[in-house]
Design a protein around this motif. Structure first.
Motif, PDB file in Angstrom:
ATOM      1  N   LYS A 105       7.182  11.108  -0.409  1.00 14.65           N
ATOM      2  CA  LYS A 105       8.412  11.894  -0.220  1.00 14.65           C
ATOM      3  C   LYS A 105       8.365  13.183  -1.043  1.00 14.65           C
ATOM      4  O   LYS A 105       8.789  14.247  -0.575  1.00 14.65           O
ATOM      5  N   TRP A 148       3.392  -4.376  -4.608  1.00 13.66           N
ATOM      6  CA  TRP A 148       4.643  -3.741  -4.195  1.00 13.66           C
ATOM      7  C   TRP A 148       4.979  -2.553  -5.084  1.00 13.66           C
ATOM      8  O   TRP A 148       5.545  -1.569  -4.610  1.00 13.66           O
ATOM      9  N   ALA A 149       4.615  -2.625  -6.333  1.00 17.22           N
ATOM     10  CA  ALA A 149       4.841  -1.481  -7.222  1.00 17.22           C
ATOM     11  C   ALA A 149       3.993  -0.286  -6.762  1.00 17.22           C
ATOM     12  O   ALA A 149       4.471   0.857  -6.741  1.00 17.22           O
ATOM     13  N   ARG A 196       3.508  -8.561  -6.970  1.00 21.34           N
ATOM     14  CA  ARG A 196       4.457  -7.668  -7.643  1.00 21.34           C
ATOM     15  C   ARG A 196       3.800  -6.314  -7.898  1.00 21.34           C
ATOM     16  O   ARG A 196       4.405  -5.256  -7.667  1.00 21.34           O
ATOM     17  N   GLN A 250       5.098   5.444  -1.631  1.00 20.21           N
ATOM     18  CA  GLN A 250       6.198   5.940  -0.801  1.00 20.21           C
ATOM     19  C   GLN A 250       6.963   7.056  -1.517  1.00 20.21           C
ATOM     20  O   GLN A 250       7.305   8.076  -0.906  1.00 20.21           O
ATOM     21  N   SER A 251       7.215   6.861  -2.810  1.00 20.42           N
ATOM     22  CA  SER A 251       7.937   7.883  -3.591  1.00 20.42           C
ATOM     23  C   SER A 251       7.137   9.174  -3.675  1.00 20.42           C
ATOM     24  O   SER A 251       7.682  10.267  -3.484  1.00 20.42           O
ATOM     25  N   ASP A 271       2.873   0.175  -3.661  1.00 17.71           N
ATOM     26  CA  ASP A 271       3.450   0.606  -2.387  1.00 17.71           C
ATOM     27  C   ASP A 271       4.684   1.485  -2.626  1.00 17.71           C
ATOM     28  O   ASP A 271       4.825   2.544  -2.016  1.00 17.71           O
ATOM     29  N   HIS A 272       5.562   1.051  -3.513  1.00 18.43           N
ATOM     30  CA  HIS A 272       6.771   1.828  -3.820  1.00 18.43           C
ATOM     31  C   HIS A 272       6.396   3.202  -4.388  1.00 18.43           C
ATOM     32  O   HIS A 272       6.976   4.225  -4.000  1.00 18.43           O
ATOM     33  N   ALA A 273       5.437   3.215  -5.305  1.00 16.26           N
ATOM     34  CA  ALA A 273       5.019   4.481  -5.910  1.00 16.26           C
ATOM     35  C   ALA A 273       4.382   5.404  -4.863  1.00 16.26           C
ATOM     36  O   ALA A 273       4.610   6.624  -4.889  1.00 16.26           O
TER      37      ALA A 273
END
Length: 164
Positions: free
Chosen positions: A44, A33-34, A30, A40-41, A36-38
């Motif tokens: 961008k 993935w947090a 978990r 990716q954000s 990884d998401h951060a």
């Protein structure tokens, strides 16, 4: 209006209970993935503000440290397949951020170096993923950073070996 202090502590307790119920492996995943998401954000946001994504910035930083690096060597440093790197290199080259020249010892190989624009991007200190990582790591004792590096390195190796 924000929640009352007792509501906040109750929500915190419920979140901790959920993490405990997940167990060590799922809770660790978990968190991965947090991250990884951060990443990716932030990538961008970097593209919008600086004109390069997080992966492109990492390539710029590595080429800046190792002028004349080949695509194969770069892929090895990044622990990715060379074909994964091809698109990043083409985009950076088409935007005159990196330059390509033939290897004098092997005409089949290209060597990469930063252009003037690439050196500007390499020198940025704020608004980048590594600035955030640097701040975060600076708050931890070196032994914890070393342990985290060991865990992540071991996990990356295991995941890479799993596909083979």
């Amino acid at each position: 209006m924000s929640a009352a202090p007792s509501e906040k502590s109750e929500k915190k307790k419920q979140k901790a209970d959920k993490s405990e119920k997940l167990g060590e492996v799922l809770d660790f995943m978990r968190l991965l993935w947090a991250v990884d998401h951060a990443l990716q954000s932030m990538s961008k946001r970097m593209e919008a503000s600086l004109g390069v994504t997080g992966p492109q910035r990492l390539v710029i930083r590595i080429v800046g440290r190792f002028p004349g690096i080949s695509a194969g060597e770069l892929a090895s440093v990044l622990h990715i397949h060379p074909s994964t790197l091809t698109g990043i290199l083409k985009r950076l080259e088409s935007r005159s951020i990196i330059g390509r020249k033939p290897d004098p010892d092997d005409a089949r190989r290209a060597l990469f170096e930063l252009t003037a624009r690439g050196r500007e991007l390499d020198g940025l200190k704020i608004g980048t993923v590594e600035a955030t990582v640097r701040r975060s790591l600076s708050k931890l004792p070196p032994r914890k950073v070393s342990s985290a590096r060991d865990v992540l390195g071991s996990l990356a190796l295991a995941l890479l070996n799993e596909k083979e």
